[in-house]
Design a protein around this motif. Structure first.
Motif, PDB file in Angstrom:
ATOM      1  N   ALA A   1       2.168  14.436  -3.422  1.00  0.00           N
ATOM      2  CA  ALA A   1       2.194  14.500  -1.950  1.00  0.00           C
ATOM      3  C   ALA A   1       3.457  15.188  -1.437  1.00  0.00           C
ATOM      4  CB  ALA A   1       2.086  13.092  -1.364  1.00  0.00           C
ATOM      5  N   GLY A   2       4.366  15.511  -2.346  1.00  0.00           N
ATOM      6  CA  GLY A   2       5.543  16.297  -1.922  1.00  0.00           C
ATOM      7  C   GLY A   2       6.878  15.604  -2.073  1.00  0.00           C
ATOM      8  N   ALA A   3       6.892  14.386  -2.629  1.00  0.00           N
ATOM      9  CA  ALA A   3       8.169  13.658  -2.736  1.00  0.00           C
ATOM     10  C   ALA A   3       9.164  14.417  -3.612  1.00  0.00           C
ATOM     11  CB  ALA A   3       7.930  12.270  -3.296  1.00  0.00           C
ATOM     12  N   ASP A   4      10.447  14.204  -3.320  1.00  0.00           N
ATOM     13  CA  ASP A   4      11.530  14.906  -4.009  1.00  0.00           C
ATOM     14  C   ASP A   4      12.099  14.106  -5.166  1.00  0.00           C
ATOM     15  OD1 ASP A   4      11.771  17.174  -2.065  1.00  0.00           O
ATOM     16  OD2 ASP A   4      12.114  15.508  -0.696  1.00  0.00           O
ATOM     17  N   GLY A   5      11.491  12.960  -5.455  1.00  0.00           N
ATOM     18  CA  GLY A   5      12.011  12.171  -6.565  1.00  0.00           C
ATOM     19  C   GLY A   5      11.346  10.817  -6.618  1.00  0.00           C
TER      20      GLY A   5
ATOM     21  N   ALA B   1       6.374  14.062 -14.204  1.00  0.00           N
ATOM     22  CA  ALA B   1       7.169  14.526 -13.044  1.00  0.00           C
ATOM     23  C   ALA B   1       7.602  15.972 -13.268  1.00  0.00           C
ATOM     24  CB  ALA B   1       8.381  13.629 -12.837  1.00  0.00           C
ATOM     25  N   ALA B   2       8.018  16.293 -14.492  1.00  0.00           N
ATOM     26  CA  ALA B   2       8.457  17.665 -14.785  1.00  0.00           C
ATOM     27  C   ALA B   2       7.281  18.626 -14.595  1.00  0.00           C
ATOM     28  CB  ALA B   2       9.011  17.754 -16.203  1.00  0.00           C
ATOM     29  N   ALA B   3       6.106  18.207 -15.080  1.00  0.00           N
ATOM     30  CA  ALA B   3       4.929  19.082 -14.981  1.00  0.00           C
ATOM     31  C   ALA B   3       4.517  19.270 -13.516  1.00  0.00           C
ATOM     32  CB  ALA B   3       3.783  18.492 -15.792  1.00  0.00           C
ATOM     33  N   LEU B   4       4.521  18.170 -12.742  1.00  0.00           N
ATOM     34  CA  LEU B   4       4.123  18.273 -11.331  1.00  0.00           C
ATOM     35  C   LEU B   4       5.120  19.103 -10.537  1.00  0.00           C
ATOM     36  CD1 LEU B   4       2.851  14.646 -10.747  1.00  0.00           C
ATOM     37  CD2 LEU B   4       1.503  16.730 -10.489  1.00  0.00           C
ATOM     38  N   ALA B   5       6.390  18.950 -10.857  1.00  0.00           N
ATOM     39  CA  ALA B   5       7.415  19.735 -10.156  1.00  0.00           C
ATOM     40  C   ALA B   5       7.175  21.216 -10.431  1.00  0.00           C
ATOM     41  CB  ALA B   5       8.813  19.318 -10.611  1.00  0.00           C
ATOM     42  N   ARG B   6       6.931  21.537 -11.686  1.00  0.00           N
ATOM     43  CA  ARG B   6       6.689  22.949 -12.053  1.00  0.00           C
ATOM     44  C   ARG B   6       5.490  23.521 -11.304  1.00  0.00           C
ATOM     45  NH1 ARG B   6       8.314  21.772 -17.179  1.00  0.00           N
ATOM     46  NH2 ARG B   6       6.220  21.189 -17.843  1.00  0.00           N
TER      47      ARG B   6
ATOM     48  N   VAL C   1       1.958   1.840 -11.983  1.00  0.00           N
ATOM     49  CA  VAL C   1       3.146   2.623 -11.613  1.00  0.00           C
ATOM     50  C   VAL C   1       3.002   4.113 -11.960  1.00  0.00           C
ATOM     51  CG1 VAL C   1       5.646   2.907 -12.037  1.00  0.00           C
ATOM     52  CG2 VAL C   1       4.691   0.638 -11.560  1.00  0.00           C
ATOM     53  N   PRO C   2       2.552   4.473 -13.185  1.00  0.00           N
ATOM     54  CA  PRO C   2       2.465   5.921 -13.475  1.00  0.00           C
ATOM     55  C   PRO C   2       1.544   6.690 -12.517  1.00  0.00           C
ATOM     56  CG  PRO C   2       2.397   4.650 -15.509  1.00  0.00           C
ATOM     57  CD  PRO C   2       2.271   3.663 -14.378  1.00  0.00           C
ATOM     58  N   PRO C   3       0.316   6.207 -12.243  1.00  0.00           N
ATOM     59  CA  PRO C   3      -0.512   7.002 -11.313  1.00  0.00           C
ATOM     60  C   PRO C   3       0.081   7.073  -9.905  1.00  0.00           C
ATOM     61  CG  PRO C   3      -1.665   4.972 -11.957  1.00  0.00           C
ATOM     62  CD  PRO C   3      -0.476   5.102 -12.845  1.00  0.00           C
ATOM     63  N   LEU C   4       0.717   5.990  -9.439  1.00  0.00           N
ATOM     64  CA  LEU C   4       1.304   6.054  -8.092  1.00  0.00           C
ATOM     65  C   LEU C   4       2.509   6.994  -8.059  1.00  0.00           C
ATOM     66  CD1 LEU C   4       1.051   2.464  -6.558  1.00  0.00           C
ATOM     67  CD2 LEU C   4      -0.579   4.347  -6.562  1.00  0.00           C
ATOM     68  N   ALA C   5       3.255   7.027  -9.169  1.00  0.00           N
ATOM     69  CA  ALA C   5       4.398   7.950  -9.246  1.00  0.00           C
ATOM     70  C   ALA C   5       3.889   9.384  -9.127  1.00  0.00           C
ATOM     71  CB  ALA C   5       5.142   7.753 -10.567  1.00  0.00           C
ATOM     72  N   ARG C   6       2.814   9.668  -9.838  1.00  0.00           N
ATOM     73  CA  ARG C   6       2.263  11.032  -9.796  1.00  0.00           C
ATOM     74  C   ARG C   6       1.724  11.351  -8.397  1.00  0.00           C
ATOM     75  NH1 ARG C   6      -0.116   9.436 -14.896  1.00  0.00           N
ATOM     76  NH2 ARG C   6      -2.168   9.405 -13.946  1.00  0.00           N
ATOM     77  N   ALA C   7       1.079  10.357  -7.781  1.00  0.00           N
ATOM     78  CA  ALA C   7       0.532  10.585  -6.429  1.00  0.00           C
ATOM     79  C   ALA C   7       1.654  10.911  -5.445  1.00  0.00           C
ATOM     80  CB  ALA C   7      -0.239   9.356  -5.965  1.00  0.00           C
TER      81      ALA C   7
ATOM     82  N   VAL D   1       0.860  -1.187   0.000  1.00  0.00           N
ATOM     83  CA  VAL D   1       0.000   0.000   0.000  1.00  0.00           C
ATOM     84  C   VAL D   1       0.897   1.239   0.000  1.00  0.00           C
ATOM     85  CG1 VAL D   1      -1.789   1.271   1.248  1.00  0.00           C
ATOM     86  CG2 VAL D   1      -1.756  -1.237   1.310  1.00  0.00           C
ATOM     87  N   LEU D   2       0.869   1.997  -1.101  1.00  0.00           N
ATOM     88  CA  LEU D   2       1.682   3.218  -1.138  1.00  0.00           C
ATOM     89  C   LEU D   2       1.119   4.193  -0.110  1.00  0.00           C
ATOM     90  CD1 LEU D   2       4.041   4.696  -2.548  1.00  0.00           C
ATOM     91  CD2 LEU D   2       2.314   5.884  -3.881  1.00  0.00           C
ATOM     92  N   ASP D   3       1.947   4.546   0.851  1.00  0.00           N
ATOM     93  CA  ASP D   3       1.466   5.348   1.977  1.00  0.00           C
ATOM     94  C   ASP D   3       1.694   6.834   1.672  1.00  0.00           C
ATOM     95  OD1 ASP D   3       0.721   6.374   4.376  1.00  0.00           O
ATOM     96  OD2 ASP D   3       2.049   5.127   5.589  1.00  0.00           O
ATOM     97  N   VAL D   4       0.770   7.383   0.897  1.00  0.00           N
ATOM     98  CA  VAL D   4       0.896   8.774   0.452  1.00  0.00           C
ATOM     99  C   VAL D   4       0.810   9.733   1.647  1.00  0.00           C
ATOM    100  CG1 VAL D   4      -0.114  10.538  -1.046  1.00  0.00           C
ATOM    101  CG2 VAL D   4      -0.036   8.183  -1.803  1.00  0.00           C
ATOM    102  N   GLY D   5      -0.017   9.355   2.626  1.00  0.00           N
ATOM    103  CA  GLY D   5      -0.142  10.200   3.820  1.00  0.00           C
ATOM    104  C   GLY D   5       1.192  10.349   4.527  1.00  0.00           C
ATOM    105  N   THR D   6       1.926   9.249   4.587  1.00  0.00           N
ATOM    106  CA  THR D   6       3.216   9.316   5.283  1.00  0.00           C
ATOM    107  C   THR D   6       4.237  10.128   4.489  1.00  0.00           C
ATOM    108  OG1 THR D   6       2.863   7.401   6.655  1.00  0.00           O
ATOM    109  CG2 THR D   6       5.137   7.862   6.105  1.00  0.00           C
ATOM    110  N   ILE D   7       4.129  10.139   3.167  1.00  0.00           N
ATOM    111  CA  ILE D   7       5.033  10.995   2.375  1.00  0.00           C
ATOM    112  C   ILE D   7       4.807  12.455   2.788  1.00  0.00           C
ATOM    113  CG2 ILE D   7       5.651  11.817   0.050  1.00  0.00           C
ATOM    114  CD1 ILE D   7       4.517   9.070  -0.965  1.00  0.00           C
ATOM    115  N   ALA D   8       3.531  12.850   2.812  1.00  0.00           N
ATOM    116  CA  ALA D   8       3.208  14.237   3.187  1.00  0.00           C
ATOM    117  C   ALA D   8       3.655  14.517   4.622  1.00  0.00           C
ATOM    118  CB  ALA D   8       1.705  14.480   3.034  1.00  0.00           C
ATOM    119  N   HIS D   9       3.439  13.541   5.513  1.00  0.00           N
ATOM    120  CA  HIS D   9       3.852  13.699   6.915  1.00  0.00           C
ATOM    121  C   HIS D   9       5.373  13.873   7.019  1.00  0.00           C
ATOM    122  CE1 HIS D   9       4.297  12.836  11.206  1.00  0.00           C
ATOM    123  NE2 HIS D   9       5.189  11.915  10.867  1.00  0.00           N
ATOM    124  N   LEU D  10       6.103  12.997   6.325  1.00  0.00           N
ATOM    125  CA  LEU D  10       7.569  13.059   6.423  1.00  0.00           C
ATOM    126  C   LEU D  10       8.095  14.406   5.952  1.00  0.00           C
ATOM    127  CD1 LEU D  10       8.541   9.470   5.182  1.00  0.00           C
ATOM    128  CD2 LEU D  10       8.811  10.388   7.511  1.00  0.00           C
TER     129      LEU D  10
END
Ligand code: PEP
Ligand code: MN
Length: 358
Positions: A292-296, A328-333, A282-288, A251-260
């Protein structure tokens, strides 16, 4: 009690430190090569009132870390900016987003070269690939070991990508550190403290994956094991945790990404491949993860997944990886950040309609 010094101690600092420690019944032991992290041990377990202040008052002491269970060095103190970590051409944290990509395991060199060229052209700055593989079954492919490291080194140098690869055994840290800019500690080893001590000593950047059932706090305390040994180069990686449903591998823990991102200054990256377990997710989870704020991201890529000896089902094709890089480029922007690509590689630009549907 642990002390962090402002810099390596001079002979006079050392004399003073040893004297104050002796007077208070402590022995002094340095934990890192640069001699900036000191462990103070005393026979009677508890510190006396005044001990902390006595050490804090020394001009060359930057801070006293309690023998408590708080991740003091990983913590984002008020106003503390993101730590930015660079590895090869990649940069993680602050305004920078970077991508690592490659096969699950290092297999034949030609295929690795093909993947490396494709992912670099699409925007990756790190090549991933396990030479030492932690496999659930002892009968599965265990990786190509030291020969795999050599393949990674040759391909990375040829294509111009720094390497991120897993180290399983403290005895292999030196060999892996000769090849890799980033040492991966896998989910199964998040709490292998002997391994964490050894990767800390290497001085290399450590990509620490979250344990399969680790809480965010346990995750940060595992990072603290590296930080407390004087290596500040830790990237946290969320790769999904155990759940009850089998539609995804984890389970990709998106909440914990934002928390961290709120509670630590360390960079956080996402591995959507091991969370999804299926290429199409994989693509939708990468975007999620990025939203949520991940750096990569760290992503498994293979041009012929059915030929892969491990994790073929979750490997995306180079073309899909290129799509992820554009998203990723678009979301970063969108967040005022920037996707870092290798020198000479084109900036990934989204095509119309892309990135909307899973
Ligand atoms: C991997 O990255 O190939 C891997 C084994 O990951 P994890 O430790 O997250 O399972
Ligand atoms: Mn894998």
């Amino acid at each position: 009690m642990l002390l962090r010094l402002r810099s390596s101690p001079s002979a006079t600092d050392l004399e003073v430190l040893e004297r104050v420690a002796r007077e208070r019944g402590y022995g002094v032991r340095f934990l890192d090569r640069r001699r900036t992290v000191v462990e103070l041990e005393r026979e009677s377990a508890r510190a006396q009132p005044g001990d902390r202040v006595a050490f804090e008052d020394l001009a060359f002491v930057a801070g006293v870390l309690d023998a408590s269970d708080a991740p003091e060095l990983a913590e984002r103190t008020p106003g503390r900016e993101d730590t930015i970590l660079r590895a090869g051409e990649a940069a993680f944290g602050g305004p920078f987003v970077s991508l690592a990509a490659g096969p699950c395991a290092v297999e034949d060199e030609e295929c690795l070269l093909e993947i490396a060229r494709a992912v670099r052209a699409a925007g990756a700055t790190l090549l991933r690939g396990g030479a030492f593989k932690p496999r659930t079954s002892p009968y599965s492919f265990q990786g190509s070991g030291r020969e795999g490291l050599e393949r990674l080194a040759r391909v990375g140098a040829e294509v111009g990508l720094a390497i991120v690869t897993e180290v399983l055994d403290p005895r292999d840290v030196e060999a892996v550190a000769r090849v890799a800019e980033v040492l991966q500690v896998g989910a199964r080893n998040m709490s292998n403290f002997a391994l964490l001590a050894e990767v800390a000593k290497s001085g290399k950047t450590v990509l620490l994956k979250r344990g399969q059932a680790a809480t965010a706090r346990e995750f940060l305390l595992a990072a603290e094991h590296v930080l407390a040994r004087g290596n500040a180069r830790v990237i946290l990686c969320e790769r999904g945790v155990r759940g009850f449903d089998t539609v995804t591998r984890n389970v990709l823990d998106v909440g914990t990404i934002a928390h961290l991102k709120r509670v630590t200054h360390l960079p956080v990256v996402v591995d959507p491949s091991h969370a999804a377990g299926r290429a199409e997710l994989v693509p939708p989870l990468a975007r999620a993860g990025l939203a949520a704020g991940a750096d990569g991201l760290i992503i498994e890529v293979h041009p012929r997944p059915h030929e892969a000896r491990s994790d073929g089902a979750q490997a995306v094709s180079p073309a899909v990886f290129a799509e992820i890089a554009r998203a990723a480029a678009a979301l970063a922007r969108l967040d005022g950040r920037r996707l870092v690509v290798g020198r000479g590689a084109p900036e990934p630009a989204a095509k119309a309609g892309e990135g909307v549907h899973p």
